[in-house]
Design a protein around this motif. Structure first.
Motif, PDB file in Angstrom:
ATOM      1  N   LEU A   4       0.757  -1.604  -0.132  1.00  0.00           N
ATOM      2  CA  LEU A   4      -0.099   0.155   0.024  1.00  0.00           C
ATOM      3  C   LEU A   4       1.156   1.578   0.068  1.00  0.00           C
ATOM      4  N   SER A   5       2.542   1.216   0.061  1.00  0.00           N
ATOM      5  CA  SER A   5       3.053   2.337  -0.280  1.00  0.00           C
ATOM      6  C   SER A   5       3.766   2.178  -1.292  1.00  0.00           C
ATOM      7  N   ASN A   6       4.391   3.382  -2.075  1.00  0.00           N
ATOM      8  CA  ASN A   6       5.573   3.434  -3.566  1.00  0.00           C
ATOM      9  C   ASN A   6       7.038   3.921  -2.254  1.00  0.00           C
ATOM     10  N   ARG A   7       6.895   3.957  -1.150  1.00  0.00           N
ATOM     11  CA  ARG A   7       7.797   4.360  -1.130  1.00  0.00           C
ATOM     12  C   ARG A   7       9.169   3.020  -1.123  1.00  0.00           C
ATOM     13  N   ILE A   8      10.300   4.200  -1.767  1.00  0.00           N
ATOM     14  CA  ILE A   8      11.137   2.972  -1.468  1.00  0.00           C
ATOM     15  C   ILE A   8      12.358   3.728  -1.789  1.00  0.00           C
ATOM     16  N   ASP A   9      14.201   2.481  -1.590  1.00  0.00           N
ATOM     17  CA  ASP A   9      14.776   3.041  -1.029  1.00  0.00           C
ATOM     18  C   ASP A   9      15.837   3.799  -2.543  1.00  0.00           C
ATOM     19  N   LYS A  10      16.484   4.360  -1.885  1.00  0.00           N
ATOM     20  CA  LYS A  10      17.616   5.714  -3.277  1.00  0.00           C
ATOM     21  C   LYS A  10      18.509   3.815  -4.247  1.00  0.00           C
ATOM     22  N   GLY A  11      18.961   3.131  -3.553  1.00  0.00           N
ATOM     23  CA  GLY A  11      19.177   2.009  -4.035  1.00  0.00           C
ATOM     24  C   GLY A  11      18.129   1.393  -5.084  1.00  0.00           C
ATOM     25  N   SER A  12      16.979   2.008  -5.253  1.00  0.00           N
ATOM     26  CA  SER A  12      15.846   0.632  -5.916  1.00  0.00           C
ATOM     27  C   SER A  12      15.906   1.914  -7.465  1.00  0.00           C
ATOM     28  N   LEU A  13      16.285   2.752  -7.352  1.00  0.00           N
ATOM     29  CA  LEU A  13      15.773   3.717  -8.507  1.00  0.00           C
ATOM     30  C   LEU A  13      16.451   3.200  -9.495  1.00  0.00           C
ATOM     31  N   LYS A  14      15.794   4.082 -11.074  1.00  0.00           N
ATOM     32  CA  LYS A  14      16.125   3.091 -12.556  1.00  0.00           C
ATOM     33  C   LYS A  14      15.958   4.793 -12.733  1.00  0.00           C
ATOM     34  N   GLN A  15      16.581   5.399 -14.151  1.00  0.00           N
ATOM     35  CA  GLN A  15      16.572   5.665 -14.412  1.00  0.00           C
ATOM     36  C   GLN A  15      15.433   6.378 -15.382  1.00  0.00           C
ATOM     37  N   GLY A  16      14.765   7.267 -15.356  1.00  0.00           N
ATOM     38  CA  GLY A  16      13.828   6.997 -16.180  1.00  0.00           C
ATOM     39  C   GLY A  16      12.570   6.954 -14.432  1.00  0.00           C
ATOM     40  N   ASP A  17      12.270   6.946 -13.582  1.00  0.00           N
ATOM     41  CA  ASP A  17      11.822   6.629 -12.481  1.00  0.00           C
ATOM     42  C   ASP A  17      10.880   8.231 -12.512  1.00  0.00           C
ATOM     43  N   HIS A  18       9.578   7.962 -12.277  1.00  0.00           N
ATOM     44  CA  HIS A  18       8.993   8.892 -11.770  1.00  0.00           C
ATOM     45  C   HIS A  18       8.820   8.729 -10.275  1.00  0.00           C
ATOM     46  N   ILE A  19       9.466   9.733  -9.739  1.00  0.00           N
ATOM     47  CA  ILE A  19       9.334   9.633  -8.061  1.00  0.00           C
ATOM     48  C   ILE A  19       8.608  11.388  -7.590  1.00  0.00           C
ATOM     49  N   TYR A  20       8.237  10.935  -6.763  1.00  0.00           N
ATOM     50  CA  TYR A  20       7.883  11.912  -5.824  1.00  0.00           C
ATOM     51  C   TYR A  20       8.106  12.127  -4.288  1.00  0.00           C
ATOM     52  N   SER A  21       8.243  13.205  -3.727  1.00  0.00           N
ATOM     53  CA  SER A  21       8.153  13.462  -1.959  1.00  0.00           C
ATOM     54  C   SER A  21       7.095  14.170  -1.995  1.00  0.00           C
ATOM     55  N   TRP A  22       6.357  13.702  -1.442  1.00  0.00           N
ATOM     56  CA  TRP A  22       5.814  14.326   0.053  1.00  0.00           C
ATOM     57  C   TRP A  22       5.767  15.904   0.461  1.00  0.00           C
ATOM     58  N   ARG A  23       4.787  16.932   0.335  1.00  0.00           N
ATOM     59  CA  ARG A  23       5.511  18.187   1.251  1.00  0.00           C
ATOM     60  C   ARG A  23       4.761  18.957   1.657  1.00  0.00           C
ATOM     61  N   THR A  24       4.512  19.755   3.181  1.00  0.00           N
ATOM     62  CA  THR A  24       3.720  20.222   3.488  1.00  0.00           C
ATOM     63  C   THR A  24       2.746  19.390   4.391  1.00  0.00           C
ATOM     64  N   ALA A  25       3.205  18.578   4.703  1.00  0.00           N
ATOM     65  CA  ALA A  25       2.026  17.441   5.701  1.00  0.00           C
ATOM     66  C   ALA A  25       0.976  17.106   4.790  1.00  0.00           C
ATOM     67  N   TYR A  26       2.107  16.124   3.860  1.00  0.00           N
ATOM     68  CA  TYR A  26       1.152  16.108   2.751  1.00  0.00           C
ATOM     69  C   TYR A  26      -0.246  16.097   2.138  1.00  0.00           C
ATOM     70  N   ILE A  27      -0.170  17.691   2.269  1.00  0.00           N
ATOM     71  CA  ILE A  27      -0.983  18.755   0.985  1.00  0.00           C
ATOM     72  C   ILE A  27      -0.201  18.486   0.009  1.00  0.00           C
ATOM     73  N   TYR A  28       0.760  18.387  -1.172  1.00  0.00           N
ATOM     74  CA  TYR A  28       0.965  17.949  -1.774  1.00  0.00           C
ATOM     75  C   TYR A  28       2.236  17.178  -2.323  1.00  0.00           C
ATOM     76  N   ALA A  29       2.182  16.848  -3.547  1.00  0.00           N
ATOM     77  CA  ALA A  29       3.409  15.557  -3.179  1.00  0.00           C
ATOM     78  C   ALA A  29       4.939  16.285  -4.547  1.00  0.00           C
ATOM     79  N   HIS A  30       5.707  16.789  -4.337  1.00  0.00           N
ATOM     80  CA  HIS A  30       6.898  17.370  -6.031  1.00  0.00           C
ATOM     81  C   HIS A  30       7.575  16.130  -6.346  1.00  0.00           C
ATOM     82  N   HIS A  31       6.893  15.956  -7.889  1.00  0.00           N
ATOM     83  CA  HIS A  31       7.016  15.244  -8.910  1.00  0.00           C
ATOM     84  C   HIS A  31       8.564  15.522  -9.746  1.00  0.00           C
ATOM     85  N   GLY A  32       9.099  14.269  -9.526  1.00  0.00           N
ATOM     86  CA  GLY A  32      10.526  14.830 -10.632  1.00  0.00           C
ATOM     87  C   GLY A  32      10.579  13.209 -11.238  1.00  0.00           C
ATOM     88  N   ILE A  33      11.921  13.433 -12.372  1.00  0.00           N
ATOM     89  CA  ILE A  33      12.080  11.920 -13.309  1.00  0.00           C
ATOM     90  C   ILE A  33      13.325  11.987 -12.977  1.00  0.00           C
TER      91      ILE A  33
END
Length: 112
Positions: A4-33
């Motif tokens: 039930l979570s998309n949480r991963i550790d840095k070692g699992s990252l692959k080029q092209g992964d769409h990643i994000y991190s929650w900000r401001t008490a889970y009000i929004y997520a900041h996304h990147g590639i």
């Protein structure tokens, strides 16, 4: 990654992964590639991620934890701190937790 979570550790990252991190008490997520080699491409406006310059920005930023609003100086100069930028993974995360966006999940998993 948990069921039930998309949480991963840095070692699992692959080029092209769409990643994000929650900000401001889970009000929004900041996304990147993630492009590999601890580098992330993402959008920012003058170092701020919400970046719409509305009253909502002021409320979201003031209610969240204090964190630096300066862009990553490892890959982006201060003149280039607006728009789509290249940052190191640590600056992108801003002390947050790393998540990977999952596409094509089943309806049952989505509802869960």
């Amino acid at each position: 990654m948990g069921l039930l979570s998309n949480r991963i550790d840095k070692g699992s990252l692959k080029q092209g992964d769409h990643i994000y991190s929650w900000r401001t008490a889970y009000i929004y997520a900041h996304h990147g590639i993630y492009i590999g080699d601890e580098k992330v491409i993402h959008f920012t406006r003058l170092g701020q991620e919400v970046g719409t310059w509305t009253v909502l920005d002021l409320l979201l930023e003031s209610s969240g934890p204090a964190r630096p609003l300066t862009p990553c100086t490892n890959y982006t100069s201060s003149e280039e701190c607006q728009g789509v930028i290249l940052s190191c993974l640590n600056c992108f995360l801003a002390s947050g937790i790393l998540y990977r966006f999952e596409y094509s999940v089943s309806l049952a998993l989505f509802i869960a």
